[in-house]
Enzyme design. Sequence first.
Site, PDB file in Angstrom:
ATOM      1  N   LYS A  90       0.741  -1.231   0.100  1.00  0.00           N
ATOM      2  CA  LYS A  90       0.114   0.081  -0.142  1.00  0.00           C
ATOM      3  C   LYS A  90       0.830   1.186   0.112  1.00  0.00           C
ATOM      4  O   LYS A  90       0.279   2.249  -0.377  1.00  0.00           O
ATOM      5  CB  LYS A  90      -0.877   0.127   1.158  1.00  0.00           C
ATOM      6  CG  LYS A  90      -2.143  -0.893   1.053  1.00  0.00           C
ATOM      7  CD  LYS A  90      -3.297  -0.540   2.122  1.00  0.00           C
ATOM      8  CE  LYS A  90      -4.399  -1.673   1.873  1.00  0.00           C
ATOM      9  NZ  LYS A  90      -4.377  -3.021   2.166  1.00  0.00           N
ATOM     10  N   GLU A 112     -10.027   7.201   4.163  1.00  0.00           N
ATOM     11  CA  GLU A 112     -10.624   6.362   4.913  1.00  0.00           C
ATOM     12  C   GLU A 112      -9.949   5.058   4.919  1.00  0.00           C
ATOM     13  O   GLU A 112      -9.297   4.687   4.116  1.00  0.00           O
ATOM     14  CB  GLU A 112     -12.123   6.262   4.005  1.00  0.00           C
ATOM     15  CG  GLU A 112     -12.286   4.949   3.494  1.00  0.00           C
ATOM     16  CD  GLU A 112     -11.551   5.029   2.055  1.00  0.00           C
ATOM     17  OE1 GLU A 112     -11.350   6.150   1.586  1.00  0.00           O
ATOM     18  OE2 GLU A 112     -11.365   3.911   1.410  1.00  0.00           O
ATOM     19  N   SER A 378       1.516  -9.838  -0.679  1.00  0.00           N
ATOM     20  CA  SER A 378       1.230  -8.738  -0.738  1.00  0.00           C
ATOM     21  C   SER A 378       1.700  -7.955   0.736  1.00  0.00           C
ATOM     22  O   SER A 378       1.895  -6.397   0.621  1.00  0.00           O
ATOM     23  CB  SER A 378      -0.131  -8.374  -0.887  1.00  0.00           C
ATOM     24  OG  SER A 378      -1.028  -9.292   0.136  1.00  0.00           O
TER      25      SER A 378
HETATM   26  C1  PLP Z   1      -5.122  -4.101   1.828  1.00  0.00           C
HETATM   27  C2  PLP Z   1      -4.420  -5.187   1.452  1.00  0.00           C
HETATM   28  C3  PLP Z   1      -4.796  -6.033   0.678  1.00  0.00           C
HETATM   29  C4  PLP Z   1      -6.027  -5.911  -0.245  1.00  0.00           C
HETATM   30  O1  PLP Z   1      -6.173  -4.776  -1.059  1.00  0.00           O
HETATM   31  P1  PLP Z   1      -5.749  -4.918  -2.683  1.00  0.00           P
HETATM   32  O2  PLP Z   1      -6.271  -3.536  -3.168  1.00  0.00           O
HETATM   33  O3  PLP Z   1      -6.739  -5.681  -3.185  1.00  0.00           O
HETATM   34  O4  PLP Z   1      -4.510  -5.204  -2.891  1.00  0.00           O
HETATM   35  C5  PLP Z   1      -4.054  -7.323   0.372  1.00  0.00           C
HETATM   36  N1  PLP Z   1      -3.029  -7.665   1.111  1.00  0.00           N
HETATM   37  C6  PLP Z   1      -2.612  -6.743   2.250  1.00  0.00           C
HETATM   38  C7  PLP Z   1      -1.378  -7.100   2.729  1.00  0.00           C
HETATM   39  C8  PLP Z   1      -3.193  -5.538   2.359  1.00  0.00           C
HETATM   40  O5  PLP Z   1      -2.863  -4.804   3.335  1.00  0.00           O
END
Ligand code: PLP
Length: 394
Positions: A90, A112, A378
């Site tokens: 993010k 938000e 992610s």
């Molecule tokens: C917020 C988040 C997601 C989901 O958000 P996407 O916009 O679909 O990527 C996935 N993995 C992590 C670690 C997150 O913090």
Amino acid sequence: METYRVNNEGYYGEFGGAYIPEILHRCVEELRQAYLQVLDNADFQQEFNALLRDYVGRPSPLYLARRLSAKYGCRIYLKREDLNHTGAHKINNAIGQVLLARRMGKRRIIAETGAGQHGVATATVCALMGMECIVYMGKTDVERQHVNVERMKMLGAEVRPVTSGNMTLKDATNEAIRDWCCHPEDTYYVIGSTVGPHPYPDMVARLQSVISKEIRQQLLQHEGRDYPDYLMACVGGGSNAAGTIYHYLDDERVHIVLAEAGGKGIHSGLSAATIQLGRLGIIHGAKTLVMQDEDGQILDPYSISAGLDYPGIGPMHANLAAKKRATVLAINDDEAIRAAYELTRLEGIIPALESAHALGALEKMRFRPQDIVVLTVSGRGDKDIATYLANAPR
Ligand SMILES: *Cc1c(COP(=O)(O)O)cnc(C)c1O
């Protein structure tokens, strides 16, 4: 040739657009006119890339997971977004948008957040750049995610608990939009995923596309070819997936696999599998798949993972699913937990619960030994340890 990129009106097939109240038109139009110009500007690119390198720690490694590969009978590379500063992808988007806000002459940042991850990323970048930061968060989420609330406060952000509706993400979003309507001159609204009215989905995808840009270069080094056979990622709103697939969208040699949150099962009434359960509707200013009842009321999604618990889906991903460009799998809570333990024990990497859904999709695939699979991790699992321990597989 079919393209899966956004068109000039902000649509991916029938999905996308900007369905916003009249009072927001000026704000969104100002953003639409600015974003491509700024993002393509050499000076912006230089500042953005320097921060990604020196502050975030990019490029994130592309790691050949040998023990995991042996288990699934192919070559699995992990794209390690978990190793970024603040522990997830993010931050890439937050840096890009706050830099854009500054170039648009805005000095007040609003956002938000549901689980708090996007709030923390935004608060982090605002601290770095000395910007005012206000984060709207449902009161229920403030209580559930108190560690992230404390992090945001320590970073100097003001967290405003929202007490309307059922006091979660949807209500926080309404409140952020209301704030933006009231302060159009000096305020920039940072959205954390590939959702919202055009140009947000395209802008966030572009800012996250550094992920697939790196995958291309790194695969070329490791494998002597710059594309994989499979790309796999989890989807909440869709930003880490969009970043992972961005440069391969129109390259049909590459199979795209998206993992959404099945919750306790897609027919259990406790699910966040929007692509499989959703119908066409409007959410957060975009036309896309939405989990809704007969009357069009948005349903409460459920997932063990707070970051995937969203009743909509980015318009890019809705279109990829509709056109069958992507394979979409719903991964249930227990499957994600098992996959997280498996990665931890095979590779010594504790993934975020969200990322564990992408890992959970591996066992539903049939690979050939020569297949090259790139799976995006992610985020890191530190925030999820209590959930993992409480739900340890027997
Ligand atoms: C917020 C988040 C997601 C989901 O958000 P996407 O916009 O679909 O990527 C996935 N993995 C992590 C670690 C997150 O913090």
